[in-house]
Design a protein around this motif. Structure first.
Motif, PDB file in Angstrom:
ATOM      1  N   ALA A  42       0.839  -1.194   0.000  1.00  0.00           N
ATOM      2  CA  ALA A  42       0.000   0.000   0.000  1.00  0.00           C
ATOM      3  C   ALA A  42       0.875   1.246   0.000  1.00  0.00           C
ATOM      4  CB  ALA A  42      -0.936  -0.001   1.208  1.00  0.00           C
ATOM      5  N   GLN A  43       0.293   2.324  -0.535  1.00  0.00           N
ATOM      6  CA  GLN A  43       1.023   3.580  -0.621  1.00  0.00           C
ATOM      7  C   GLN A  43       0.869   4.369   0.677  1.00  0.00           C
ATOM      8  OE1 GLN A  43       2.922   4.308  -3.249  1.00  0.00           O
ATOM      9  NE2 GLN A  43       2.310   2.386  -4.230  1.00  0.00           N
ATOM     10  N   ASN A  44       1.764   5.372   0.825  1.00  0.00           N
ATOM     11  CA  ASN A  44       1.686   6.350   1.914  1.00  0.00           C
ATOM     12  C   ASN A  44       1.701   5.697   3.299  1.00  0.00           C
ATOM     13  OD1 ASN A  44       1.451   8.414  -0.036  1.00  0.00           O
ATOM     14  ND2 ASN A  44      -0.773   8.152  -0.113  1.00  0.00           N
ATOM     15  N   GLN A  45       2.599   4.778   3.492  1.00  0.00           N
ATOM     16  CA  GLN A  45       2.800   4.213   4.831  1.00  0.00           C
ATOM     17  C   GLN A  45       4.260   4.414   5.228  1.00  0.00           C
ATOM     18  OE1 GLN A  45       2.404  -0.060   5.100  1.00  0.00           O
ATOM     19  NE2 GLN A  45       2.683  -0.322   2.888  1.00  0.00           N
ATOM     20  N   PRO A  46       4.523   4.539   6.517  1.00  0.00           N
ATOM     21  CA  PRO A  46       5.908   4.811   6.954  1.00  0.00           C
ATOM     22  C   PRO A  46       6.873   3.738   6.469  1.00  0.00           C
ATOM     23  CG  PRO A  46       4.359   5.107   8.757  1.00  0.00           C
ATOM     24  CD  PRO A  46       3.583   4.477   7.645  1.00  0.00           C
ATOM     25  N   LYS A  47       8.001   4.188   5.965  1.00  0.00           N
ATOM     26  CA  LYS A  47       9.017   3.274   5.462  1.00  0.00           C
ATOM     27  C   LYS A  47      10.251   3.232   6.356  1.00  0.00           C
ATOM     28  CE  LYS A  47       6.765   2.170   1.699  1.00  0.00           C
ATOM     29  NZ  LYS A  47       6.254   0.796   1.478  1.00  0.00           N
ATOM     30  N   ILE A  48      10.404   4.230   7.222  1.00  0.00           N
ATOM     31  CA  ILE A  48      11.597   4.310   8.071  1.00  0.00           C
ATOM     32  C   ILE A  48      11.130   4.379   9.516  1.00  0.00           C
ATOM     33  CG2 ILE A  48      13.645   5.663   8.636  1.00  0.00           C
ATOM     34  CD1 ILE A  48      13.651   6.685   5.776  1.00  0.00           C
ATOM     35  N   TYR A  49      11.707   3.567  10.327  1.00  0.00           N
ATOM     36  CA  TYR A  49      11.387   3.538  11.753  1.00  0.00           C
ATOM     37  C   TYR A  49      12.682   3.778  12.533  1.00  0.00           C
ATOM     38  CZ  TYR A  49       6.757   1.619  10.762  1.00  0.00           C
ATOM     39  OH  TYR A  49       5.480   1.428  10.320  1.00  0.00           O
ATOM     40  N   GLY A  50      12.625   4.761  13.404  1.00  0.00           N
ATOM     41  CA  GLY A  50      13.757   5.014  14.284  1.00  0.00           C
ATOM     42  C   GLY A  50      13.540   4.315  15.619  1.00  0.00           C
ATOM     43  N   VAL A  51      14.408   3.411  15.944  1.00  0.00           N
ATOM     44  CA  VAL A  51      14.236   2.591  17.143  1.00  0.00           C
ATOM     45  C   VAL A  51      15.546   2.596  17.914  1.00  0.00           C
ATOM     46  CG1 VAL A  51      13.526   0.349  18.048  1.00  0.00           C
ATOM     47  CG2 VAL A  51      12.639   1.136  15.835  1.00  0.00           C
ATOM     48  N   LYS A  86      18.018   0.948  20.935  1.00  0.00           N
ATOM     49  CA  LYS A  86      18.322  -0.422  21.375  1.00  0.00           C
ATOM     50  C   LYS A  86      17.462  -0.783  22.574  1.00  0.00           C
ATOM     51  CE  LYS A  86      23.116  -0.349  19.775  1.00  0.00           C
ATOM     52  NZ  LYS A  86      24.541  -0.451  20.169  1.00  0.00           N
ATOM     53  N   GLN A  87      17.099  -2.036  22.643  1.00  0.00           N
ATOM     54  CA  GLN A  87      16.243  -2.576  23.708  1.00  0.00           C
ATOM     55  C   GLN A  87      14.847  -1.948  23.704  1.00  0.00           C
ATOM     56  OE1 GLN A  87      17.372  -5.096  25.443  1.00  0.00           O
ATOM     57  NE2 GLN A  87      19.437  -4.940  24.542  1.00  0.00           N
ATOM     58  N   GLU A  88      14.468  -1.312  22.581  1.00  0.00           N
ATOM     59  CA  GLU A  88      13.136  -0.687  22.479  1.00  0.00           C
ATOM     60  C   GLU A  88      12.290  -1.469  21.498  1.00  0.00           C
ATOM     61  OE1 GLU A  88      11.069   3.595  21.247  1.00  0.00           O
ATOM     62  OE2 GLU A  88      13.236   3.317  21.101  1.00  0.00           O
ATOM     63  N   ASP A  89      11.035  -1.745  21.907  1.00  0.00           N
ATOM     64  CA  ASP A  89      10.126  -2.475  21.025  1.00  0.00           C
ATOM     65  C   ASP A  89       9.540  -1.515  19.992  1.00  0.00           C
ATOM     66  OD1 ASP A  89      10.608  -4.738  22.461  1.00  0.00           O
ATOM     67  OD2 ASP A  89       8.833  -4.519  23.753  1.00  0.00           O
ATOM     68  N   ALA A  90       9.530  -1.962  18.759  1.00  0.00           N
ATOM     69  CA  ALA A  90       8.967  -1.172  17.664  1.00  0.00           C
ATOM     70  C   ALA A  90       7.862  -1.965  16.981  1.00  0.00           C
ATOM     71  CB  ALA A  90      10.047  -0.792  16.658  1.00  0.00           C
ATOM     72  N   GLN A  91       6.737  -1.321  16.752  1.00  0.00           N
ATOM     73  CA  GLN A  91       5.619  -1.953  16.058  1.00  0.00           C
ATOM     74  C   GLN A  91       5.692  -1.562  14.583  1.00  0.00           C
ATOM     75  OE1 GLN A  91       3.467  -4.045  17.621  1.00  0.00           O
ATOM     76  NE2 GLN A  91       4.545  -3.710  19.567  1.00  0.00           N
ATOM     77  N   ILE A  92       6.122  -2.501  13.762  1.00  0.00           N
ATOM     78  CA  ILE A  92       6.255  -2.261  12.328  1.00  0.00           C
ATOM     79  C   ILE A  92       4.975  -2.735  11.653  1.00  0.00           C
ATOM     80  CG2 ILE A  92       7.729  -2.536  10.321  1.00  0.00           C
ATOM     81  CD1 ILE A  92       9.079  -1.288  12.773  1.00  0.00           C
ATOM     82  N   THR A  93       4.294  -1.809  10.963  1.00  0.00           N
ATOM     83  CA  THR A  93       3.013  -2.117  10.336  1.00  0.00           C
ATOM     84  C   THR A  93       3.191  -2.229   8.834  1.00  0.00           C
ATOM     85  OG1 THR A  93       1.855  -0.894  12.066  1.00  0.00           O
ATOM     86  CG2 THR A  93       0.637  -1.349  10.034  1.00  0.00           C
ATOM     87  N   CYS A  94       2.665  -3.334   8.301  1.00  0.00           N
ATOM     88  CA  CYS A  94       2.715  -3.574   6.850  1.00  0.00           C
ATOM     89  C   CYS A  94       1.291  -3.668   6.341  1.00  0.00           C
ATOM     90  CB  CYS A  94       3.493  -4.864   6.556  1.00  0.00           C
ATOM     91  SG  CYS A  94       3.507  -5.316   4.802  1.00  0.00           S
ATOM     92  N   VAL A  95       0.951  -2.799   5.408  1.00  0.00           N
ATOM     93  CA  VAL A  95      -0.393  -2.759   4.824  1.00  0.00           C
ATOM     94  C   VAL A  95      -0.260  -3.047   3.338  1.00  0.00           C
ATOM     95  CG1 VAL A  95      -2.478  -1.397   4.460  1.00  0.00           C
ATOM     96  CG2 VAL A  95      -1.114  -1.054   6.532  1.00  0.00           C
ATOM     97  N   VAL A  96      -1.085  -3.964   2.851  1.00  0.00           N
ATOM     98  CA  VAL A  96      -1.047  -4.331   1.438  1.00  0.00           C
ATOM     99  C   VAL A  96      -2.438  -4.152   0.834  1.00  0.00           C
ATOM    100  CG1 VAL A  96       0.846  -5.956   1.731  1.00  0.00           C
ATOM    101  CG2 VAL A  96      -1.520  -6.748   1.951  1.00  0.00           C
ATOM    102  N   ASP A  97      -2.457  -3.994  -0.453  1.00  0.00           N
ATOM    103  CA  ASP A  97      -3.691  -3.986  -1.232  1.00  0.00           C
ATOM    104  C   ASP A  97      -3.827  -5.343  -1.892  1.00  0.00           C
ATOM    105  OD1 ASP A  97      -4.218  -1.356  -0.547  1.00  0.00           O
ATOM    106  OD2 ASP A  97      -3.054  -0.573  -2.248  1.00  0.00           O
ATOM    107  N   ALA A  98      -4.959  -5.997  -1.664  1.00  0.00           N
ATOM    108  CA  ALA A  98      -5.155  -7.330  -2.228  1.00  0.00           C
ATOM    109  C   ALA A  98      -6.636  -7.584  -2.417  1.00  0.00           C
ATOM    110  CB  ALA A  98      -4.547  -8.396  -1.325  1.00  0.00           C
ATOM    111  N   ASN A  99      -6.941  -8.381  -3.404  1.00  0.00           N
ATOM    112  CA  ASN A  99      -8.307  -8.821  -3.651  1.00  0.00           C
ATOM    113  C   ASN A  99      -8.248 -10.267  -4.153  1.00  0.00           C
ATOM    114  OD1 ASN A  99     -11.073  -8.784  -3.862  1.00  0.00           O
ATOM    115  ND2 ASN A  99     -11.072  -7.785  -5.874  1.00  0.00           N
ATOM    116  N   PRO A 100      -8.717 -11.206  -3.390  1.00  0.00           N
ATOM    117  CA  PRO A 100      -9.466 -11.086  -2.125  1.00  0.00           C
ATOM    118  C   PRO A 100      -8.571 -10.685  -0.957  1.00  0.00           C
ATOM    119  CG  PRO A 100      -9.080 -13.363  -2.647  1.00  0.00           C
ATOM    120  CD  PRO A 100      -8.579 -12.599  -3.832  1.00  0.00           C
ATOM    121  N   HIS A 101      -9.238 -10.259   0.128  1.00  0.00           N
ATOM    122  CA  HIS A 101      -8.526  -9.721   1.272  1.00  0.00           C
ATOM    123  C   HIS A 101      -7.949 -10.808   2.181  1.00  0.00           C
ATOM    124  CE1 HIS A 101      -9.916  -5.874   0.037  1.00  0.00           C
ATOM    125  NE2 HIS A 101     -11.192  -6.111   0.333  1.00  0.00           N
ATOM    126  N   GLU A 102      -8.242 -12.047   1.950  1.00  0.00           N
ATOM    127  CA  GLU A 102      -7.688 -13.114   2.774  1.00  0.00           C
ATOM    128  C   GLU A 102      -6.243 -13.357   2.356  1.00  0.00           C
ATOM    129  OE1 GLU A 102     -10.488 -13.336   1.123  1.00  0.00           O
ATOM    130  OE2 GLU A 102     -11.939 -13.179   2.767  1.00  0.00           O
TER     131      GLU A 102
END
Length: 872
Positions: A375-384, A386-402
């Motif tokens: 998917a477009q317009n989602q964060p590509k760079i995460y500043g983390v 050391k010893q810090e938990d980071a939630q990396i989110t990946c969103v895709v466009d798909a049909n069907p959605h499963e």
């Protein structure tokens, strides 16, 4: 009077018969019986008896008939119902019978019938023993013309008796004559409300109009009748639909009082409606199995009246145009989409156009199946950190959605798959919890999704970097600056790998007091409630959880308040002090008038004096020129001098020059050049040598003493007797025509080739010079001009004319390279092209020296005296 006894007569009347209505009048001859208010009962035989004294009694009988008009005239119809005003109503074609009964009347009255003044025949009979007289008439069949006919039954028994009559009118009922449905046989539009009119005339009483549609009576009608009652109008308000097309709409008119068939008018409805469209997918296609790259086609089914004239296809309510290059083909009622993609998916509808409007079909949802993509317009760079938990989110466009997700970590050393227990999925979104421990844990996370269509070709890439402060904002601009508010907008920089916010701190430029602190998610701030005319300092930061960036400083100055104007009294007060009295104004005016008059007189006296002075100078110049063989100064230089003199002295009135004088000057001006003879020092003279310089006459010495600038004119002389050696060359002094500050002398110019060698010395080798008036510029002597040498000449230049002061000249201290040489300055058009020549003392030979400053030459055609700035 019997027995001779005379008594007054007495009147007597039987109260049972006449009462006091009758009395006998015997004063007149003959006597009379008077009966007042005669009645029908007074009819009969009256006897008058007269008794005499001596004669037989005399009886006279008289019959009295009292004429009695009929007591009553009654008209009855066939039903023996008494009619007093109107008979009927009757219908057309009816035959009616009327009776007229006359009661009383003596003698027996005569009965007659009249119809609209015309007598009609009747039949008379007696009823009740002759006391009632009856007359009958029969009319018919009746028509519309018999309506309101006036029937009169009249009874009359004596001409002197009053006529007794009864009058009735014939009332009739008529069936409607016609009926008409207005606007019939016209097409109607579905969905619109119409008011239809139906009119009927000729019915009495007014007709009843009803509306029918295919045998079903329609309600919601209104009726109006004309003032004479002859015409009835019924209005039907109806809203028709497509289903009413082809039905029969009619209106009927009838009269309840007349047993007749109703009249009817109507037409078959022609209902026009907007197109009704329907989109159908191609029969060979499955709407649930369309993948990218498949060709899809649609059909547009349209029902419309009138027929459609255009079909338009729309995708998500945007018109589709025929474009083969993009794979869109429109043909009649069909749409073909070649090589569909996910962008092709959406709602498709067709629109039909006809005269009634446009009709759009229900949208058909085209579902295109495709493999997952990032998917477009989602964060590509995460500043983390050391010893810090980071939630990396990946969103895709798909049909069907499963979809299923897989994550891979990649750095410069290795590539590792992320364990599934760190991965969570919700629809087309996957979140991985990542914690960097060492420096090697910073790198790239790759997210790949898969559905039943296929696997994601290009993974989603997320860069894990060490978190830091955000970069400084830039391109800050102030907008909408007013007296109390302003707006600042900037461009944000790199966020340091973390979400960032923006902070504005506004500070008074004078007191350094903080006036506002504003935080925003975007670098745009609006500050209000500021003071007009104040200056402020804006500091704009970007900050995240790791810190804030360096500030960007912006200076702002608010608009000032409008300045107040002075009051009327303050404005007018200084003016009052400047007012002058009439006496002071008159004195000032007279003083100015006297001053202007004096100035005019001075100018008037000065102009004639100046003109006289110039006239004398001109006469002296003409006299000298007439005695001199050589011509005066060139016309060009003379005209230039006069023009400059006129410019510097506006009081001089230019004098006119005669035409003959102009011709004489033009003749003398040919083949003239000039030589600088500024100094009268014998060492610098170019006309005589050192010995000859001692023999200058008094005229020449006085001329040289008075003027520091002179010109010697070389003139071509063809006569052999005029040729002289340089040492004994004579010089004519000619004053300048326009200025007394310049002296001129003439020098013969040799124009023959064989005459130039005469001027060479005997000891030196002859120098052959072309017999043209060409002179090369000689090098200026190395001697420097001393300041005290030019003092006297400068003072004399100040008194001379502008032409003299601006002319090119050689300073008195300039000399040739040889210490004993003589210098000749040849003036040319260019200031930098002044030529000089040296004449040797022993042999009086003119030596040509190499030109240094310029290669230009002065020829015979070159103007001799051209105004230019001094080169010294």
């Amino acid at each position: 009077m019997r027995a001779g006894i005379s008594k007054a007569p007495k009147r007597w009347s039987d109260d049972a018969v006449f009462g006091d209505r009758a009395y006998f009048v015997f004063e007149n001859e003959p006597g009379r019986l008077s009966v007042e208010k005669i009645q029908a009962s007074d009819s009969g035989i009256y006897r008058c008896r007269v008794d005499f004294l001596k004669a037989q009694t005399y009886n006279t009988r008289i019959r009295l008939d009292v004429i009695t008009p009929p007591k009553q005239v009654i008209i009855r119809d066939s039903a023996n119902v008494e009619r007093s005003t109107v008979v009927g109503p009757y219908s057309e074609g009816d035959i009616i019978a009327l009776k007229c009964q006359v009661v009383g009347g003596y003698p027996t009255p005569s009965v007659s019938w009249y119809r609209d003044g015309m007598e009609i025949p009747s039949q008379v009979t007696y009823l009740s023993g002759g006391k009632v007289l009856q007359s009958e008439i029969s009319l018919g069949p009746l028509g519309r013309s018999d309506l309101n006919s006036r029937l009169v039954c009249r009874a009359m028994n004596h001409p002197k008796a009053s006529v007794v009559e009864a009058v009735v009118q014939i009332d009739m009922n008529f069936a409607p004559l016609n009926i008409r449905l207005l606007g019939a046989y016209q097409p109607l539009s579905a969905g619109r409300r119409y008011d239809l009119l139906c009119q009927s005339a000729g019915s009495r009483p007014p007709a009843v109009i009803t509306w029918w549609q295919n045998g079903i009576r329609l309600e919601k009608t209104t009726e109006t009748t004309s003032s004479d009652g002859n015409q009835t109008t019924s209005t039907l308000s109806i809203n028709l639909s497509k289903t009413d097309s082809g039905k029969f709409l009619s209106c009927k008119a009838y009269n309840h009082a007349v047993p007749s068939d109703p009249l009817e008018d109507g037409w078959k409805l022609d209902i026009q409606y907007i197109p009704e469209a329907y989109v159908r997918l191609g029969t060979s296609l499955d709407a649930n199995a369309l993948r990218e790259g498949t060709d899809v086609y649609f059909d547009c089914l349209v029902v419309a009246h009138p027929q459609v004239f255009r079909i338009e296809w729309r995708h998500n309510n945007h018109p589709l145009l025929h474009n083969i290059s993009q794979g869109i083909i429109i043909s009649n009622h069909s749409l073909v989409l070649q090589g569909v993609t996910r962008a092709t998916a959406g709602n498709y509808s067709c629109v039909g156009f006809n005269a009634e409007g446009e009709g759009m079909s229900e949208p058909f949802n085209l579902n295109i199946l495709f493999a997952p993509t990032c998917a477009q317009n989602q964060p590509k760079i995460y500043g983390v950190a050391k010893q810090e938990d980071a939630q990396i989110t990946c969103v895709v466009d798909a049909n069907p959605h499963e979809v299923d997700f897989s994550w891979t970590f990649n750095n410069s050393a290795e590539s590792i798959d992320v364990a599934t227990n760190h991965i969570s999925r919700l629809g087309t979104t996957s979140i991985v919890t990542y914690t960097p421990i060492t420096e090697l844990d910073y790198g790239t996370l790759l997210c790949v999704a898969t559905n039943r269509i296929g696997r994601q070709r290009v993974p989603c890439v997320f860069h894990i970097i060490a978190a830091g402060r955000p970069d400084q904002v830039h391109n800050c601009t102030l907008l909408n600056i007013s007296m109390t508010s302003l707006t600042a907008t900037c461009s944000d920089g790199f966020n340091g790998g973390l979400p960032q916010l923006f902070f504005l701190e506004l500070q008074d430029a004078n007191s350094k007091e903080i006036k506002a602190n504003i935080t925003s998610t975007v670098p745009r701030f609006t500050v209000s409630n500021l003071l007009p005319g104040n200056a402020y300092i804006l500091s704009i930061f970007a900050y995240n959880s790791k810190g804030r960036s360096d500030p960007t400083i912006v200076n702002a100055a608010m608009l000032r308040m409008p300045e107040k104007q002075l009051t009327f009294e303050q404005t007018n007060k200084p003016r009052a002090e400047l007012l002058f009295s009439p006496m002071v104004s008159l004195t000032i005016g007279l003083t100015l008038a006297v001053f202007v008059a004096s100035l005019a007189i001075v100018l008037a006296l000065r102009i004639p004096c100046a003109a006289t002075t110039r006239r004398r100078q001109k006469e002296l110049s003409n006299e000298n020129e007439s005695r001199d063989v050589s011509p005066g100064p060139s016309d060009h230089s003379a005209s230039k001098d006069m023009e400059e003199s006129d410019e510097r002295n506006p009081d001089v009135v230019p004098e006119l020059i005669d035409y003959d004088e102009q011709i004489e000057y033009a003749r003398k001006r040919q083949h003239i050049s000039t030589i600088d003879t500024t100094s009268c020092n014998p060492r610098r003279s170019v006309l005589v040598n050192s010995v000859a310089g001692q023999h200058m006459d008094i005229t020449e010495r006085s001329l040289c003493a008075a003027h520091s600038i002179g010109y010697c004119t070389l003139r071509s002389v063809r006569n052999s007797q005029n040729k002289r050696p340089v040492g004994t060359l004579s010089m004519n002094v000619t004053p300048h025509v326009y200025s007394n500050a310049i002296a001129q002398c003439t020098l013969p110019r040799q124009s023959f080739q064989n005459e130039w060698p005469r001027y060479s010395s005997n000891g030196a080798e002859p120098t052959h010079v072309a017999p043209i008036s060409t002179f090369h510029q000689l090098p200026i002597s190395a001697e420097k001009t001393q300041p005290h040498h030019s003092r006297d000449s400068t003072e004399e230049f100040a008194g001379s004319s502008s032409s003299t002061s601006n002319s090119s000249m050689i300073s008195a201290t300039n000399a040739c390279a040889q210490s004993h040489g003589r210098t000749i300055a040849l003036h040319h058009m260019n200031q930098a092209q002044t030529s000089r020549a040296c004449i040797g003392t022993p042999s009086n030979v003119i030596n040509t020296v190499e030109q240094i400053q310029s290669d230009d030459e002065a020829t015979v055609q070159t103007p001799l005296m051209i105004k230019r700035d001094s080169s010294v």
